[in-house]
Design an enzyme around this catalytic site. Structure first.
Site, PDB file in Angstrom:
ATOM      1  N   ASN A   9       0.876  -1.170   0.000  1.00 20.52           N
ATOM      2  CA  ASN A   9       0.000   0.000   0.000  1.00 20.52           C
ATOM      3  C   ASN A   9       0.910   1.216   0.000  1.00 20.52           C
ATOM      4  OD1 ASN A   9      -1.749   2.083   0.437  1.00 20.52           O
ATOM      5  ND2 ASN A   9      -2.425   1.420   2.473  1.00 20.52           N
ATOM      6  N   LYS A  11       0.157   4.227  -0.237  1.00 22.34           N
ATOM      7  CA  LYS A  11      -0.472   5.423   0.352  1.00 22.34           C
ATOM      8  C   LYS A  11      -0.227   6.624  -0.589  1.00 22.34           C
ATOM      9  CE  LYS A  11      -0.186   3.251   4.827  1.00 22.34           C
ATOM     10  NZ  LYS A  11      -0.039   3.367   6.283  1.00 22.34           N
ATOM     11  N   HIS A  95      -9.568   1.434   5.065  1.00 23.73           N
ATOM     12  CA  HIS A  95      -8.273   1.638   5.731  1.00 23.73           C
ATOM     13  C   HIS A  95      -8.482   2.615   6.901  1.00 23.73           C
ATOM     14  CE1 HIS A  95      -4.137   2.708   6.557  1.00 23.73           C
ATOM     15  NE2 HIS A  95      -3.781   1.629   5.865  1.00 23.73           N
ATOM     16  N   GLU A  97      -6.811   4.998   7.927  1.00 24.56           N
ATOM     17  CA  GLU A  97      -6.557   6.407   7.594  1.00 24.56           C
ATOM     18  C   GLU A  97      -7.788   7.014   6.918  1.00 24.56           C
ATOM     19  OE1 GLU A  97      -2.862   5.695   5.532  1.00 24.56           O
ATOM     20  OE2 GLU A  97      -1.946   5.157   7.452  1.00 24.56           O
ATOM     21  N   GLU A 167      -5.371  -4.565  10.668  1.00 29.33           N
ATOM     22  CA  GLU A 167      -4.361  -3.536  10.848  1.00 29.33           C
ATOM     23  C   GLU A 167      -4.639  -2.786  12.145  1.00 29.33           C
ATOM     24  OE1 GLU A 167      -2.429  -2.518   6.745  1.00 29.33           O
ATOM     25  OE2 GLU A 167      -3.932  -1.034   7.268  1.00 29.33           O
ATOM     26  N   GLY A 173       2.600   2.534  10.835  1.00 31.65           N
ATOM     27  CA  GLY A 173       3.572   3.617  10.670  1.00 31.65           C
ATOM     28  C   GLY A 173       4.268   4.010  11.967  1.00 31.65           C
ATOM     29  N   SER A 212       3.531  -1.899  10.374  1.00 34.98           N
ATOM     30  CA  SER A 212       4.978  -1.961  10.612  1.00 34.98           C
ATOM     31  C   SER A 212       5.589  -3.322  10.285  1.00 34.98           C
ATOM     32  CB  SER A 212       5.308  -1.547  12.052  1.00 34.98           C
ATOM     33  OG  SER A 212       4.893  -0.210  12.285  1.00 34.98           O
TER      34      SER A 212
HETATM   35  P1  13P Z   1       3.094   0.554   7.669  1.00 32.70           P
HETATM   36  O1  13P Z   1       3.586  -0.768   7.123  1.00 32.70           O
HETATM   37  O2  13P Z   1       3.822   1.732   7.149  1.00 32.70           O
HETATM   38  O3  13P Z   1       2.980   0.509   9.168  1.00 32.70           O
HETATM   39  O4  13P Z   1       1.582   0.731   7.133  1.00 32.70           O
HETATM   40  C1  13P Z   1       0.694  -0.308   7.265  1.00 32.70           C
HETATM   41  C2  13P Z   1      -0.523   0.008   6.502  1.00 32.70           C
HETATM   42  O5  13P Z   1      -1.287   0.885   6.871  1.00 32.70           O
HETATM   43  C3  13P Z   1      -0.764  -0.728   5.260  1.00 32.70           C
HETATM   44  O6  13P Z   1      -2.043  -0.488   4.759  1.00 32.70           O
END
Ligand code: 13P
Length: 253
Positions: A9, A11, A95, A97, A167, A173, A212
């Site tokens: 992903n 982002k 997601h 976010e 997640e 992150g 992560s």
């Molecule tokens: P990270 O791997 O950067 O923690 O992000 C995970 C994520 O949100 C994947 O959709």
């Protein structure tokens, strides 16, 4: 045997030049790696670029969101049919976010899941609890509610052509990964919840872990019986790291 799936992903990262380097590398290296399905979910403007570079390769591409609406007067919304026009395989829905920063409710997420399903996209439904919810003992309640929202609109059969990604919000992150045992416990909870409705769908459902994931911890996570791969954020922007995570998945396929 469900087999493993690793999805990047990206982002809101990337540009044409940097994407070209990353996609070329994945296209060159990943075919040598069999026994794991791999995809990258890129920002909307780069779906065509991903299609151009990855067509005919072993790597699929996906979107990070999709409209809950069909074509019409919905300024800026990208419909599922537009995505399938570019042979897009996956669409991430829900997601954390999107839920937190764009106020997407469970019912909006369910509608996006339904729109994906109807168009033949494979939705990757993200679920997960915040740190506060975990510490209050509410992780399963929250995740159960997020899944029920989809089940009530789409029914359990819709999960036969979908992926779930656990997640935990506190692991995204942050460099803080759920321990393999913590993640396994939630994955087992999700599978058993679905299994009460349809044992066959539950047994075939790929449940990814995200938060992560790095080359150094992927192997341990992917060794858990109910962890069928990963949804990778930061580490998917570095070709070598992403490839190493894909390799870790094969060894645990
Ligand atoms: P990270 O791997 O950067 O923690 O992000 C995970 C994520 O949100 C994947 O959709």
């Amino acid at each position: 045997m469900r087999g493993k799936l690793v999805v990047g992903n990206w982002k809101s990262n990337g540009n044409l030049a940097a994407n070209a380097v990353l996609l070329d590398k994945l296209r060159a290296v990943l075919p040598a790696i069999s026994g794991v399905d791999v995809a990258v979910c890129v920002p909307f403007p780069y779906i065509a670029q991903a299609q151009q570079v990855l067509s005919g390769s072993t790597v699929a591409w996906g979107a990070q969101d999709v409209s809950q609406f069909a074509a019409g007067a919905y300024t800026a919304a990208v419909t599922a049919d537009m995505l399938t026009d570019f042979a897009t395989k996956y669409a991430i829905v829900g997601h954390s976010e999107r839920r937190a920063l764009f106020a997407e409710s469970d019912s909006v997420v369910a509608a996006k899941f339904a729109a994906s399903n109807a168009a033949g996209l494979v939705p990757i439904l993200c679920v997960g609890e915040s740190l506060q919810e975990r510490e209050s003992g509410l992780a399963e309640t929250v995740i159960g509610r997020q899944i029920d929202a989809v089940l009530s609109v789409c029914g359990v059969a819709s999960l036969a052509n979908a992926v779930v990604a656990y997640e935990p919000v506190w692991a995204i992150g942050t460099g803080k990964t759920a321990s393999p045992e913590q993640a396994q416990a939630v994955h087992a909870f999700i599978r058993s919840k679905i299994g009460k409705l349809d044992a066959v769908v539950a047994a075939g459902l790929k449940i990814l872990y995200g938060g992560s994931v790095k080359a150094s911890n992927a192997g341990e996570l992917f060794s858990q019986p109910d962890i069928d791969g990963g949804l990778i954020g930061g580490a998917s922007l570095l070709a070598d790291d992403f490839v190493a995570i894909c390799r870790a998945a094969i060894l645990r396929g």
